[in-house]
Motif scaffolding. Structure first.
Motif, PDB file in Angstrom:
ATOM      1  N   GLN A   1     -38.496  25.294 -20.557  1.00 45.09           N
ATOM      2  CA  GLN A   1     -39.604  24.473 -21.045  1.00 45.09           C
ATOM      3  C   GLN A   1     -40.514  23.993 -19.910  1.00 45.09           C
ATOM      4  N   MET A   2     -40.230  24.399 -18.686  1.00 44.17           N
ATOM      5  CA  MET A   2     -40.972  23.916 -17.521  1.00 44.17           C
ATOM      6  C   MET A   2     -42.477  24.176 -17.639  1.00 44.17           C
ATOM      7  N   GLU A   3     -42.859  25.382 -18.017  1.00 44.10           N
ATOM      8  CA  GLU A   3     -44.285  25.713 -18.101  1.00 44.10           C
ATOM      9  C   GLU A   3     -45.010  24.821 -19.107  1.00 44.10           C
ATOM     10  N   GLN A   4     -44.435  24.643 -20.291  1.00 42.71           N
ATOM     11  CA  GLN A   4     -45.060  23.790 -21.308  1.00 42.71           C
ATOM     12  C   GLN A   4     -45.147  22.347 -20.828  1.00 42.71           C
ATOM     13  N   GLN A   5     -44.120  21.872 -20.154  1.00 38.06           N
ATOM     14  CA  GLN A   5     -44.138  20.500 -19.659  1.00 38.06           C
ATOM     15  C   GLN A   5     -45.208  20.315 -18.582  1.00 38.06           C
ATOM     16  N   ILE A   6     -45.340  21.273 -17.699  1.00 36.78           N
ATOM     17  CA  ILE A   6     -46.370  21.179 -16.656  1.00 36.78           C
ATOM     18  C   ILE A   6     -47.752  21.157 -17.296  1.00 36.78           C
ATOM     19  N   ARG A   7     -47.971  22.046 -18.257  1.00 39.87           N
ATOM     20  CA  ARG A   7     -49.280  22.119 -18.919  1.00 39.87           C
ATOM     21  C   ARG A   7     -49.622  20.770 -19.577  1.00 39.87           C
TER      22      ARG A   7
ATOM     23  N   PHE B   1     -42.878  17.129  -8.910  1.00 36.78           N
ATOM     24  CA  PHE B   1     -41.461  16.862  -8.713  1.00 36.78           C
ATOM     25  C   PHE B   1     -40.725  17.617  -9.807  1.00 36.78           C
ATOM     26  N   VAL B   2     -39.896  18.582  -9.408  1.00 34.23           N
ATOM     27  CA  VAL B   2     -39.245  19.470 -10.373  1.00 34.23           C
ATOM     28  C   VAL B   2     -37.733  19.441 -10.210  1.00 34.23           C
ATOM     29  N   LEU B   3     -37.030  19.625 -11.334  1.00 31.03           N
ATOM     30  CA  LEU B   3     -35.570  19.647 -11.290  1.00 31.03           C
ATOM     31  C   LEU B   3     -35.023  20.986 -10.820  1.00 31.03           C
ATOM     32  N   ASP B   4     -35.809  22.032 -10.957  1.00 34.07           N
ATOM     33  CA  ASP B   4     -35.365  23.361 -10.532  1.00 34.07           C
ATOM     34  C   ASP B   4     -36.517  24.025  -9.781  1.00 34.07           C
ATOM     35  N   MET B   5     -36.339  24.230  -8.480  1.00 34.70           N
ATOM     36  CA  MET B   5     -37.427  24.752  -7.660  1.00 34.70           C
ATOM     37  C   MET B   5     -37.862  26.163  -8.056  1.00 34.70           C
ATOM     38  N   PRO B   6     -36.964  27.128  -8.243  1.00 34.04           N
ATOM     39  CA  PRO B   6     -37.434  28.470  -8.620  1.00 34.04           C
ATOM     40  C   PRO B   6     -38.242  28.468  -9.924  1.00 34.04           C
ATOM     41  N   ALA B   7     -37.742  27.795 -10.962  1.00 37.67           N
ATOM     42  CA  ALA B   7     -38.466  27.748 -12.241  1.00 37.67           C
ATOM     43  C   ALA B   7     -39.759  26.958 -12.098  1.00 37.67           C
ATOM     44  N   GLY B   8     -39.710  25.870 -11.364  1.00 36.29           N
ATOM     45  CA  GLY B   8     -40.892  25.037 -11.164  1.00 36.29           C
ATOM     46  C   GLY B   8     -41.982  25.753 -10.399  1.00 36.29           C
ATOM     47  N   PHE B   9     -41.596  26.491  -9.379  1.00 35.09           N
ATOM     48  CA  PHE B   9     -42.581  27.200  -8.561  1.00 35.09           C
ATOM     49  C   PHE B   9     -43.322  28.248  -9.381  1.00 35.09           C
ATOM     50  N   VAL B  10     -42.582  29.035 -10.144  1.00 37.13           N
ATOM     51  CA  VAL B  10     -43.203  30.085 -10.961  1.00 37.13           C
ATOM     52  C   VAL B  10     -44.113  29.469 -12.024  1.00 37.13           C
ATOM     53  N   ALA B  11     -43.608  28.466 -12.732  1.00 32.67           N
ATOM     54  CA  ALA B  11     -44.398  27.838 -13.796  1.00 32.67           C
ATOM     55  C   ALA B  11     -45.629  27.131 -13.232  1.00 32.67           C
ATOM     56  N   ALA B  12     -45.466  26.394 -12.139  1.00 34.59           N
ATOM     57  CA  ALA B  12     -46.587  25.656 -11.544  1.00 34.59           C
ATOM     58  C   ALA B  12     -47.655  26.606 -11.022  1.00 34.59           C
ATOM     59  N   ALA B  13     -47.246  27.703 -10.403  1.00 34.15           N
ATOM     60  CA  ALA B  13     -48.229  28.664  -9.881  1.00 34.15           C
ATOM     61  C   ALA B  13     -49.136  29.163 -11.000  1.00 34.15           C
ATOM     62  N   LYS B  14     -48.565  29.429 -12.154  1.00 31.22           N
ATOM     63  CA  LYS B  14     -49.340  29.919 -13.297  1.00 31.22           C
ATOM     64  C   LYS B  14     -50.216  28.817 -13.898  1.00 31.22           C
TER      65      LYS B  14
ATOM     66  N   LYS C   1     -58.753  26.313 -13.328  1.00 29.56           N
ATOM     67  CA  LYS C   1     -59.665  27.432 -13.607  1.00 29.56           C
ATOM     68  C   LYS C   1     -60.095  28.178 -12.334  1.00 29.56           C
ATOM     69  N   THR C   2     -59.136  28.348 -11.432  1.00 25.89           N
ATOM     70  CA  THR C   2     -59.387  29.097 -10.197  1.00 25.89           C
ATOM     71  C   THR C   2     -58.053  29.558  -9.616  1.00 25.89           C
ATOM     72  N   SER C   3     -58.094  30.623  -8.831  1.00 24.91           N
ATOM     73  CA  SER C   3     -56.857  31.141  -8.239  1.00 24.91           C
ATOM     74  C   SER C   3     -56.375  30.299  -7.064  1.00 24.91           C
ATOM     75  N   VAL C   4     -57.283  29.510  -6.477  1.00 23.28           N
ATOM     76  CA  VAL C   4     -56.899  28.617  -5.376  1.00 23.28           C
ATOM     77  C   VAL C   4     -57.508  27.237  -5.655  1.00 23.28           C
ATOM     78  N   PRO C   5     -56.749  26.366  -6.337  1.00 21.91           N
ATOM     79  CA  PRO C   5     -57.273  25.034  -6.635  1.00 21.91           C
ATOM     80  C   PRO C   5     -57.679  24.290  -5.360  1.00 21.91           C
ATOM     81  N   GLY C   6     -58.753  23.512  -5.456  1.00 24.55           N
ATOM     82  CA  GLY C   6     -59.319  22.820  -4.302  1.00 24.55           C
ATOM     83  C   GLY C   6     -58.668  21.493  -3.997  1.00 24.55           C
ATOM     84  N   CYS C   7     -57.343  21.503  -3.890  1.00 28.82           N
ATOM     85  CA  CYS C   7     -56.635  20.272  -3.546  1.00 28.82           C
ATOM     86  C   CYS C   7     -55.380  20.615  -2.762  1.00 28.82           C
ATOM     87  N   ALA C   8     -54.908  19.626  -2.022  1.00 25.07           N
ATOM     88  CA  ALA C   8     -53.615  19.770  -1.354  1.00 25.07           C
ATOM     89  C   ALA C   8     -52.549  19.632  -2.435  1.00 25.07           C
ATOM     90  N   SER C   9     -51.461  20.388  -2.303  1.00 28.54           N
ATOM     91  CA  SER C   9     -50.432  20.360  -3.330  1.00 28.54           C
ATOM     92  C   SER C   9     -49.054  20.476  -2.698  1.00 28.54           C
TER      93      SER C   9
END
Length: 152
Positions: free
Chosen positions: A64-70, A96-109, A116-124
């Motif tokens: 559910q990580m992707e839906q929660q991030i969205r 802040f994610v409970l699972d780094m591999p799942a969080g990284f993939v979901a957050a990247a998407k 609305k850009t491939s490289v968001p204009g903020c530090a992350s």
């Protein structure tokens, strides 16, 4: 939005845990807006895509990580709008994610989709944590935005 004599402006979602914990979801000081950790709830405080929990109250998977991030981004967008800001004004975020591999993939998407850009204009930053305030949450996201209100 609440305005105070201290030159701070506040905004909230109106969910029960704001009063329970005693905090504001967002505060503006001068040209900077600080958003508290955003969760994946709707306007009534019902969690969207809650994690399935085991008998000890721990997540059994992170699907559910992707839906929660969205939904967390949707909630941040609503708060930013209270101050006349958008994601374009965000200069820093921390996930802040409970699972780094799942969080990284979901957050990247989802980040690319929401900004609305491939490289968001903020530090992350993305940080793996062992627990969050709500057991059904897999992610929490904080934001800092700067709005330039100076006329040229």
């Amino acid at each position: 939005m609440t305005d105070t004599d201290s030159n701070k402006k506040f905004a909230n979602h109106g969910v029960p845990w704001e009063a329970d914990f005693g905090y504001n979801q967002a505060v503006q000081v001068k040209d900077t807006i600080y958003l508290s950790g955003q969760l994946s709830h709707d306007s009534d405080g019902t969690f969207i895509a809650p994690a399935k929990l085991d008998k000890d109250g721990r997540p059994v998977d992170y699907s559910q990580m992707e839906q929660q991030i969205r939904q967390s981004y949707v909630n941040a967008i609503k708060l930013l709008a209270e101050f006349g800001a958008t994601l374009d004004d965000v200069v820093e975020e921390a996930l802040f994610v409970l699972d780094m591999p799942a969080g990284f993939v979901a957050a990247a998407k989802v980040r690319k989709e929401m900004y609305k850009t491939s490289v968001p204009g903020c530090a992350s930053s993305i940080v793996g944590v062992s627990t969050l305030a709500q057991p059904v949450q897999l992610v929490e996201i904080t934001f800092r935005a700067v709005i330039d209100r100076h006329e040229s």
